[in-house]
Scaffold this motif. Structure first.
Motif, mmCIF file in Angstrom:
data_model
loop_
_atom_site.group_PDB
_atom_site.id
_atom_site.type_symbol
_atom_site.label_atom_id
_atom_site.label_comp_id
_atom_site.label_asym_id
_atom_site.label_seq_id
_atom_site.Cartn_x
_atom_site.Cartn_y
_atom_site.Cartn_z
ATOM 1 N N ALA A 30 24.415 37.095 12.523
ATOM 2 C CA ALA A 30 24.046 35.756 12.029
ATOM 3 C C ALA A 30 22.548 35.718 11.746
ATOM 4 O O ALA A 30 22.100 35.217 10.714
ATOM 5 C CB ALA A 30 24.430 34.689 13.048
ATOM 6 N N SER A 31 21.775 36.268 12.664
ATOM 7 C CA SER A 31 20.326 36.249 12.504
ATOM 8 C C SER A 31 19.901 37.080 11.283
ATOM 9 O O SER A 31 18.966 36.711 10.562
ATOM 10 C CB SER A 31 19.684 36.735 13.802
ATOM 11 O OG SER A 31 18.406 37.244 13.581
ATOM 12 N N ARG A 32 20.602 38.181 11.025
ATOM 13 C CA ARG A 32 20.246 39.012 9.857
ATOM 14 C C ARG A 32 20.605 38.322 8.545
ATOM 15 O O ARG A 32 19.780 38.248 7.635
ATOM 16 C CB ARG A 32 20.940 40.369 9.946
ATOM 17 C CG ARG A 32 20.276 41.262 10.994
ATOM 18 C CD ARG A 32 21.116 42.457 11.332
ATOM 19 N NE ARG A 32 21.305 43.365 10.210
ATOM 20 C CZ ARG A 32 22.127 44.407 10.248
ATOM 21 N NH1 ARG A 32 22.828 44.657 11.345
ATOM 22 N NH2 ARG A 32 22.231 45.190 9.205
ATOM 23 N N GLY A 52 19.250 23.659 15.809
ATOM 24 C CA GLY A 52 19.184 24.901 15.043
ATOM 25 C C GLY A 52 17.773 25.464 15.029
ATOM 26 O O GLY A 52 17.076 25.451 16.050
ATOM 27 N N ARG A 53 17.369 25.972 13.864
ATOM 28 C CA ARG A 53 16.038 26.571 13.727
ATOM 29 C C ARG A 53 15.156 25.793 12.742
ATOM 30 O O ARG A 53 13.932 25.845 12.831
ATOM 31 C CB ARG A 53 16.141 28.019 13.216
ATOM 32 C CG ARG A 53 16.984 28.955 14.060
ATOM 33 C CD ARG A 53 16.292 29.254 15.373
ATOM 34 N NE ARG A 53 16.985 30.284 16.150
ATOM 35 C CZ ARG A 53 18.164 30.142 16.732
ATOM 36 N NH1 ARG A 53 18.808 29.007 16.636
ATOM 37 N NH2 ARG A 53 18.691 31.125 17.436
ATOM 38 N N ASP A 54 15.810 25.129 11.773
ATOM 39 C CA ASP A 54 15.069 24.510 10.658
ATOM 40 C C ASP A 54 15.497 23.065 10.440
ATOM 41 O O ASP A 54 15.405 22.562 9.335
ATOM 42 C CB ASP A 54 15.315 25.311 9.373
ATOM 43 C CG ASP A 54 16.781 25.294 8.947
ATOM 44 O OD1 ASP A 54 17.654 25.025 9.796
ATOM 45 O OD2 ASP A 54 17.054 25.527 7.754
ATOM 46 N N ILE A 55 15.968 22.399 11.497
ATOM 47 C CA ILE A 55 16.450 21.025 11.333
ATOM 48 C C ILE A 55 15.275 20.089 11.026
ATOM 49 O O ILE A 55 15.316 19.331 10.057
ATOM 50 C CB ILE A 55 17.225 20.536 12.586
ATOM 51 C CG1 ILE A 55 18.310 21.537 12.992
ATOM 52 C CG2 ILE A 55 17.812 19.146 12.327
ATOM 53 C CD1 ILE A 55 19.299 21.883 11.916
ATOM 54 N N GLY A 56 14.225 20.179 11.814
ATOM 55 C CA GLY A 56 13.080 19.288 11.616
ATOM 56 C C GLY A 56 12.251 19.641 10.390
ATOM 57 O O GLY A 56 11.553 18.799 9.844
#
Ligand code: C5P
Length: 208
Positions: free
Chosen positions: A83-85, A114-118
Motif C-alpha cells: 500500500a505504501s509503495r 490517513g496521511r493527507d486528510i488535512g
C-alpha cells in the motif's frame, strides 16, 4: 453551522486510527479509515499477481477495490508495505480521491484518518490533528499487535519496516505525510489509548 469535519493524520501505529474511531463515537460522526482504501488496492494487486513497480498495474488495482474493504488480510504487514509503495503514484491517489472527498463532504460531518486528510482531502476541516509517537514506541505497539494476532515477528524487524514506511510516506512527491500548517500536534508516545483520546477531544473542542 458548518458540519464538523475532523482530519486525523500521522504515521503508522501512531494511534491515529484508534483516536479517529473514538472521536467519531464521541461526536456522533461517520468515520473513514482512508488507509483501508490503499490497503484494499494493494490486496487487489496481490490477488491479481500485479507488479507493485508497474504504475499501470497499481491503477488497475485501485479501480478494483470493491468487495475487499473488509478483508482480514488488509491488516497484514505485506499489504501495508505494498500500500505504501503504490500510494506514491499520483494516478493511484487520483483514483481514490473522490470517494474520500465525498465522504468528507457529507452533511452529517465526518472523521477521516490517513496521511493527507488535512493537506489534500479536507483542507477546510474544522479540526486537524497530527498524531505522532516515537518510532520505537510505534514499533513496540505494532509488534504487540502482530504477536497478539499470532504473527510472531522480531521487534527489530518491525522497527525497520516502520522506519522504511515513514521514509517513503514522508519523502514521496505526491501528497507526502506532513503536518498541515494549521494542524494540532498530538504526541502519544507517553499516552495510553484513553488519555490520547481525551487529549484529542480537548484539542477538537478548542477548534469549535
Ligand atoms: O494507515 P495505514 O497503515 O493503513 O496506511 C497504509 C499505507 O497507505 C500508508 O503507509 C500510506 O502509504 C498509504 N496511505 C496514504 N494516504 C492516506 C492513507 C494511507 O498514502 N490517506
Amino acid at each position: 453551522d458548518h458540519p464538523l469535519v475532523i482530519a486525523v493524520d500521522g504515521p503508522a501505529a501512531s494511534g491515529k486510527g484508534t483516536i479517529a474511531k473514538g472521536l467519531a463515537r464521541h461526536f456522533g460522526l461517520p468515520h473513514l479509515d482512508t488507509g483501508k482504501l490503499y490497503r484494499a488496492a494493494a490486496l487487489a494487486l496481490l490477488r491479481h499477481d500485479g507488479d507493485p513497480d508497474s504504475e499501470f498495474s497499481a491503477i488497475r488495482a485501485a479501480q478494483d477495490i470493491a468487495g475487499l474493504l473488509d478483508d482480514p488480510e488488509l491488516k497484514s504487514e505485506t499489504v501495508g508495505g505494498i500500500a505504501s509503495r503504490i500510494s506514491a503514484y499520483p494516478a493511484v491517489r487520483a483514483v481514490l480521491l473522490e470517494r474520500q472527498r465525498d465522504f468528507a463532504a457529507q452533511e452529517s460531518g465526518a472523521v477521516l484518518d490517513g496521511r493527507d486528510i488535512g493537506t489534500v482531502i479536507a483542507p477546510h476541516a474544522t479540526a486537524k490533528l497530527f498524531v505522532t509517537a516515537s518510532s520505537e514506541e510505534r514499533a513496540r505497539r505494532r509488534h504487540a499487535e502482530l504477536v497478539a494476532n499470532g504473527l510472531p515477528v522480531h521487534l527489530a524487524d518491525v522497527l525497520i519496516d516502520i522506519r522504511a514506511r515513514d521514509e517513503r510516506d514522508s519523502h514521496r512527491s505526491a501528497a507526502p505525510l506532513v503536518q498541515a500548517e494549521d494542524a494540532l500536534l498530538l504526541d502519544t508516545t507517553a499516552l495510553g489509548p484513553d488519555d490520547a483520546l481525551a487529549e484529542a477531544i480537548r484539542l477538537v473542542e478548542g477548534c469549535l
